[in-house]
Design an enzyme around this catalytic site. Structure first.
Site, PDB file in Angstrom:
ATOM      1  N   CYS A 122     -20.447   8.321  -1.436  1.00 40.45           N
ATOM      2  CA  CYS A 122     -19.333   9.095  -0.910  1.00 40.45           C
ATOM      3  C   CYS A 122     -19.767  10.466  -0.399  1.00 40.45           C
ATOM      4  O   CYS A 122     -19.602  11.480  -1.079  1.00 40.45           O
ATOM      5  CB  CYS A 122     -18.200   9.263  -1.902  1.00 40.45           C
ATOM      6  N   CYS A 143     -13.848   7.198   4.067  1.00 35.38           N
ATOM      7  CA  CYS A 143     -13.952   8.314   3.134  1.00 35.38           C
ATOM      8  C   CYS A 143     -12.645   9.102   3.195  1.00 35.38           C
ATOM      9  O   CYS A 143     -12.362   9.756   4.209  1.00 35.38           O
ATOM     10  CB  CYS A 143     -15.126   9.198   3.548  1.00 35.38           C
TER      11      CYS A 143
END
Ligand SMILES: Cc1cc2nc3c(=O)[nH]c(=O)nc-3n(C[C@H](O)[C@H](O)[C@H](O)COP(=O)(O)OP(=O)(O)OC[C@H]3O[C@@H](n4cnc5c(N)ncnc54)[C@H](O)[C@@H]3O)c2cc1C
Length: 412
Positions: free
Chosen positions: A167, A347
């Site tokens: 991430c 994301c």
């Protein structure tokens, strides 16, 4: 040459029951209930890691990110409660930490990545103390919130190591939440918030850079690129950064801090890096579309441990898992697999309390939203999706091998 003795053998052996291993195993068993699937997994708890950012920002309870491993594993999989320490693809076996060998017809390598806390000098000694926190470990995420909540002004630094990391938006999300919290508590005028990243850009997909730069400016965050954290002195509250890209060549600088949120350097797990399955960088070397190993065609990999050239997220795993499962089942039936992964990842960049910018893209950095909303605008709707919808979707849908999906489309 005869094979070394294996204590057991499975048709499909999965290494690691995280987002990727669990969803693939569940999908395989859903489609072929009689399949003999073994899963090697040492941990008793399955964490929903994407919510760690919200835990660090005080917006989500840590307890809600955790479920017992036994409850998330597919019922009819064989759980081997151990860790793999060696891969032996020539003999179609893996070696466990107690020395036992397990054989397989098909291997699925999904042990995630290694957080290299030792990669920053002095970090381990001070983590969880002296205002040094990190959302990258569940045992530390609540300390992040304690640091933010008790901050009364001064210097708050947020770091991002060299790519790849899991991430890639997470390091900046917590900076935005902290800055927003300081503003809401009238601390902006006495706080200096800096985001220091090893990369040369705020985000890997160029289209998202201008809107995110605007978010950083609004929060008055000093963004410093090409700054890689290399050492922390917790007692003196000093952080050292290697700085590249300047005119005078590489140099180091020391910054004082009152709060330091660290995203640790990340790499492939040692047993993967040291194996015949690894590429030059240490990741499991798979074809970027079929997820099949480029040299051992009975090996597949997805998720953080794989070499797939896309951002490492659970959202990416959600799209990879059906492809891996389809191609594994095809191979078990003696057919070539034709399922193909397009690099989709997403994301949800938390830009403030109640606001998320949902970055969705495929290989080549092409922006591909799922819903007809601007991907470049901060949205309250996506905040609720992240906080309320995605955790149960993950545990009760994705990890159960359910695959029905809304297609993403190139942005027009
Ligand atoms: C702070 C943070 C924020 C994030 N935010 C988001 C987000 O907003 N959206 C998003 O989609 N993703 C996000 N992610 C990333 C996401 O959680 C990961 O990309 C995803 O979990 C990867 O799945 P995986 O199965 O490859 O690895 P993991 O889910 O990490 O699972 C790996 C499993 O393998 C096991 N394992 C490790 N070594 C061995 C071994 N030797 N033998 C056997 N088993 C082993 C581990 O115990 C673990 O259970 C975030 C992650 C973090 C840390």
């Amino acid at each position: 040459m005869t094979r070394p003795h294996a204590s057991r053998k499975h048709q499909v052996l999965v290494i690691g029951a995280g987002a990727a291993g669990t969803s693939v195993a569940a999908s395989l068993l859903r489609q072929r209930p009689g399949l003999d699937v073994g899963i090697v997994e040492p941990g008793d708890v399955h964490y929903y890691q994407p919510a760690f950012t919200l835990v660090g920002g005080g917006a989500y309870a840590l307890a809600k990110t955790a479920r017992p491993q036994a409850a998330t594993l597919p019922d009819n999989a064989h759980w081997i409660r151990s860790a793999v320490i060696e891969l032996d693809p020539d003999n179609q076996q893996v070696v466990l930490c107690d020395g036992r060998r397990v054989g397989y017809d098909i291997l699925v390598v999904t042990p995630g990545l290694k957080l290299d806390w030792d990669g920053v000098e002095g970090l381990k000694e001070t983590l969880g103390r002296n205002g040094v926190c990190s959302n990258y470990d569940p045992s530390l995420a609540e300390y992040t919130w304690r640091c933010i909540r008790s901050f009364r002004g001064g210097r708050a630094l947020f770091t991002q190591p060299p790519a790849p990391i899991k991430c890639a938006g997470a390091p900046q999300k917590i900076a935005y939440l902290a800055a927003d919290h300081f503003r809401r508590n009238n601390l902006s005028s006495v706080s200096e918030v800096s985001f220091l990243a090893a990369a040369g850009a705020l985000f890997s997909v160029p289209d998202f850079v201008p809107p995110l730069e605007q978010v950083a400016r609004r929060h008055n965050i000093d963004v410093r690129l090409n700054h890689n954290l290399i050492a922390v002195d917790g007692d003196r509250r000093q952080a050292t950064f290697a700085v590249t890209g300047g005119e005078g060549g590489p140099t180091t600088i020391v910054e004082s801090f009152d709060l330091l949120h660290v995203t640790p350097p990340q790499c492939a797990p040692d047993f993967v890096r040291n194996s015949k399955l690894a590429d030059a960088a240490g990741w499991v070397e798979v074809d970027q579309h079929s997820l099949q190993h480029v040299r051992y065609d009975n090996v597949f990999s997805l998720g953080d441990a794989s070499s797939l050239p896309t951002s490492k997220t659970a959202a990416a795993v959600r799209k990879q898992s059906p492809v891996a499962a389809a191609n594994i089942l095809a191979r078990l039936s003696g057919r070539p697999g034709d399922a193909s992964y397009d690099g989709y990842t997403s994301c949800p960049v938390v830009t403030a309390y109640g606001k998320v910018m949902l970055a969705e893209f495929i290989y080549g950095g092409k922006v591909t939203p799922t819903l007809p909303l601007s991907p470049f605008k901060e949205s309250t709707f996506y905040w609720h999706v992240k906080k309320q919808f995605l955790p149960p979707f993950y545990f009760d849908y994705m990890l159960k091998g359910r695959e029905r999906d809304i297609p993403h489309r190139p942005q027009r």
